[in-house]
Design a protein around this motif. Structure first.
Motif, mmCIF file in Angstrom:
data_model
loop_
_atom_site.group_PDB
_atom_site.id
_atom_site.type_symbol
_atom_site.label_atom_id
_atom_site.label_comp_id
_atom_site.label_asym_id
_atom_site.label_seq_id
_atom_site.Cartn_x
_atom_site.Cartn_y
_atom_site.Cartn_z
ATOM 1 N N UNK A 120 0.831 -1.204 0.000
ATOM 2 C CA UNK A 120 0.000 0.000 0.000
ATOM 3 C C UNK A 120 0.865 1.253 0.000
ATOM 4 N N UNK A 121 1.870 1.276 0.860
ATOM 5 C CA UNK A 121 2.762 2.423 0.903
ATOM 6 C C UNK A 121 3.595 2.533 -0.370
ATOM 7 N N UNK A 141 -6.666 6.357 1.862
ATOM 8 C CA UNK A 141 -7.578 5.296 2.311
ATOM 9 C C UNK A 141 -8.300 4.613 1.144
ATOM 10 N N UNK A 142 -8.728 5.398 0.170
ATOM 11 C CA UNK A 142 -9.432 4.810 -0.978
ATOM 12 C C UNK A 142 -8.475 3.960 -1.816
ATOM 13 N N UNK A 143 -7.226 4.392 -1.955
ATOM 14 C CA UNK A 143 -6.244 3.599 -2.686
ATOM 15 C C UNK A 143 -6.049 2.246 -2.026
ATOM 16 N N UNK A 144 -5.973 2.238 -0.692
ATOM 17 C CA UNK A 144 -5.820 0.981 0.034
ATOM 18 C C UNK A 144 -7.018 0.058 -0.196
ATOM 19 N N UNK A 145 -8.204 0.610 -0.205
ATOM 20 C CA UNK A 145 -9.406 -0.190 -0.441
ATOM 21 C C UNK A 145 -9.420 -0.770 -1.854
ATOM 22 N N UNK A 146 -9.010 0.037 -2.831
ATOM 23 C CA UNK A 146 -8.995 -0.427 -4.214
ATOM 24 C C UNK A 146 -7.970 -1.541 -4.405
#
Length: 468
Positions: free
Chosen positions: A297-298, A356-361
């Motif tokens: 994610x990071x 947060x949305x990137x992590x969810x995607x």
């Protein structure tokens, strides 16, 4: 009672010019009443398993292909009986206009339903077919009048003075069967022309071949197992698996990439202890409650930030127009190992997503890939990719570019290692980054600066404040 007519549904192009798909299963049977956009079949392209919705509301009259059949785009796969609400005349009878083929004239499916990838290219479209298919008459039930062969060569019929019997053309035509059945017949040394077909329309099935040869049914339908040839027992010495679907597409793409784009690869080992500390803090925050956070994610966020400073790595080489296309958006691809093979779905407009949305995607993308629900749209249009080889315990490698992209970042395993820290040796969390790039598009300096930026963000997340 309102009039009805027969309409054929041709296999559509399900994405990026794919020329064929395999019918995995039918969700309907002959005689079933279906509604518009009801799922009628599951098909596998070279990229994904796709649920095929019905373009019509009506009754299933005929299934032209069986599960396991590899079907070319534009070939009819199912016929519907639908209400003639528009008052159009019924399909032309045998011997009517239609190249004198004696077959029902098939109408090109309309575009009322907004199907994914819908729009099969049919006669007159100019699409080159992989090969023309013609079929000889077979022993068994006569073929239904709506069964249509490839558009390149109309099927001969018994009537019509202009038709020439196959024997007079000097060309041996192939019996109707599927590729796995033809392979089985070849392995058993059988001539398919001698095998009676009991399937729909006289199709020669696997059971027909096995019964004709006297062999028992094979336990694994899609693999051919070779028995020991030294007479020492019945142990299996090798297993042969047909090259098709995702594996076939991946192989072709990797060969194209390796021999088209001049690859260069650089490596950077980074102390990512501060990043892991940051992840631990974020996991306890309310904003990230229920959201999966990992080093990937990071790394994904670091790539997006670094691209803003190094846009050359978010580009494409346009050979036809002799141009370099630089994208002002980022469709971030994530290489995923699935039961069907390697796939690289991408997150559209990832650059515009908050963290947060990137992590969810990322989580949704991985879950869809593992479940086999990745769509052709998810697999197309990527601009740069990440491959997380660290999940397999690998430190570094030389990633091969996804065709059409300028760069791919490999994320290695995070390991606890002795590392220089503030003038002393300490145990730190360390990872190796591997960056492959197309040297036609990216100079060594540009690639090095991009990799250094990604490494700096992961080594010290606070560095982002100096980059944006």
């Amino acid at each position: 009672m309102s009039a009805t007519m027969i309409k054929e549904f041709r296999l559509p192009d399900l994405g990026e010019g794919l020329t064929e798909s395999e019918i995995l299963s039918w969700k309907v049977d002959v005689g079933d009443t279906v509604s518009l956009n009801q799922v009628i079949a599951e098909v596998e392209t070279a990229k994904a398993v796709v649920e095929l919705p019905s373009p019509f509301a009506g009754v299933i009259k005929e299934l032209h292909e069986q599960p396991g059949s590899v079907v070319e785009v534009g070939k009819p796969i199912v016929s519907f009986e639908v209400a003639d609400d528009a008052g159009a005349p019924p399909s032309a009878p045998s011997g009517a206009a239609g190249a004198g083929s004696g077959e029902t004239v098939a109408e090109t499916p309309k575009r009322e339903p907004n199907l994914v990838g819908y729009g099969a290219v049919v006669e007159g479209s100019g699409r080159p077919m992989r090969r023309a298919r013609t079929f000889a008459p077979v022993v068994g039930p006569a073929e239904p009048k709506h069964s249509v062969v490839g558009p390149a060569e109309p099927k001969p019929v018994a009537t019509g003075p202009a038709e020439t019997p196959p024997a007079e053309t000097g060309r041996a035509e192939r019996p109707r069967s599927t590729p796995p059945v033809r392979k089985l017949a070849k392995d058993l040394g059988l001539d398919l022309a001698q095998v009676p077909g009991t399937g729909p329309g006289g199709l020669i099935t696997r059971e027909d071949v096995q019964e004709f040869s006297g062999h028992a049914a094979e336990p694994v339908p899609q693999q051919r197992r070779e028995s020991s040839s030294d007479g020492a027992g019945t142990g299996e010495r090798e297993t042969r698996t047909p090259i098709k679907g995702v594996r076939k597409h991946t192989a072709a793409a990797m060969v194209q990439s390796a021999f088209t784009a001049p690859h260069a690869t650089e490596f950077l080992t980074v102390d990512v202890t501060p990043s892991l500390d940051l992840l631990a803090k974020l996991k306890t925050s309310r904003e990230f409650s229920g959201i999966k956070l990992t080093p990937l994610t990071l790394a994904a966020k670091a790539v997006l930030i670094a691209l803003g400073r190094n846009p050359a790595l978010n580009s494409r080489w346009d050979e036809e127009n002799q141009e370099i296309v630089t994208f002002n958006y980022v469709n971030l691809g994530i290489a995923a190992a699935t039961p069907r093979g390697l796939m690289v779905p991408n997150i559209k407009d990832a650059h515009a997503l908050p963290f947060p949305r990137l992590a969810q995607e990322l989580t949704a993308l991985a879950d869809a890939a593992r479940a086999g629900k990745t769509t052709p749209a998810d697999l197309s249009g990527g601009t740069i990719s990440i491959t997380n080889i660290g999940v397999f315990g690998i430190d570094a490698g030389t990633p091969i570019l996804n065709p059409g992209e300028a760069a791919i970042l490999g994320l290695g395993a995070v390991r606890t290692m002795p590392w220089e820290y503030r003038g002393e040796v300490a145990l730190r969390q360390v990872v190796t980054l591997s960056l492959s790039f197309d040297h036609r598009l990216v100079d060594g300096e540009q690639g090095s600066r991009f990799l250094a930026d990604v490494g700096a963000i992961l080594a010290e997340p606070g560095m982002v404040l100096t980059m944006v």
